[in-house]
Design an enzyme around this catalytic site. Structure first.
Site, PDB file in Angstrom:
ATOM      1  CG  ASP A   7      53.066 -62.658  17.034  1.00  0.00           C
ATOM      2  OD1 ASP A   7      54.221 -62.533  16.585  1.00  0.00           O
ATOM      3  OD2 ASP A   7      52.107 -63.069  16.351  1.00  0.00           O
ATOM      4  CD  GLU A   9      54.740 -60.465  10.235  1.00  0.00           C
ATOM      5  OE1 GLU A   9      54.170 -60.787   9.186  1.00  0.00           O
ATOM      6  OE2 GLU A   9      55.917 -60.789  10.494  1.00  0.00           O
TER       7      GLU A   9
END
Length: 201
Positions: A7, A9
């Site tokens: 991922d 953020e």
């Protein structure tokens, strides 16, 4: 052969919408996929709020230009990419990602696209694919790769659970508590060592 899927953020860079909330002084923008599992509901809320406040892509991009990777993230990515393949799987948007990818050394990213009017108003968004992170790891597996996946939010759980090895990184107490079978880390050094252990197993 492994591909590590990360991922963006909360794992490598600060949350864009939280930074935007702080920049604008509008606390409602702090809501993220850590808080709202329904991504469509979250994005409709954001788009409506942008319209209501008279804000658009230009203002968000101005905030993004000031965002740096989380401390240690660039070094973590450099070392990880020196020992294996890495793809960032993110629900962010191409219009947001460019400056952040430059600061991370241009890793590969699969993300989504915003629909933007000529005046810069964000009118909608287009998913590359529904549940795209999960389908990306399944597609990699279908062509002979094993996947390692890691993230911090509700929308990362499907790819984590579908992978040969999966980790939570700087996740919420609730997500960690609800998924005790997934190893959770807060420091890049420990996180990197866990990935190395899988690659070397």
């Amino acid at each position: 052969m492994y591909v590590t899927c990360l991922d963006l953020e909360g794992v490598l860079v600060p949350e864009i919408w939280i930074a935007f909330a702080e920049e604008t002084g509008i606390p409602e923008f702090r809501r993220t996929t850590r808080d709202e599992p329904d991504y469509d509901k979250l994005m409709k809320f954001r788009i409506n709020l942008l319209k209501e406040k008279g804000l658009g892509l230009k203002e968000i991009q101005a905030t993004i230009s000031k965002i740096d990777p989380l401390p240690g993230a660039k070094e973590f990515m450099d070392e990880l990419r020196s020992i294996g393949q890495v793809i960032i799987l993110s629900d962010t948007f191409t219009q947001f990602a460019g400056p952040l990818m430059k600061k991370l050394g241009w890793p590969t990213i699969f993300c989504n696209t915003l629909e933007v009017a000529p005046n810069g108003e964000i009118t909608g968004y287009k998913l590359r694919q529904s549940n795209g992170k999960f389908h990306a790891v399944k597609a990699l597996q279908s062509i002979g790769f094993e996947t390692i996946a890691a993230g911090d939010s509700f929308n990362d759980l499907a790819m984590i659970k579908a992978s040969k090895a999966g980790f939570l990184f700087r996740s919420t107490e609730k997500i960690i508590k609800d998924n005790p079978e997934i190893p959770a880390f807060t420091e890049y050094k420990d996180f990197l060592n866990a990935i190395k252990n899988v690659l070397n197993s």
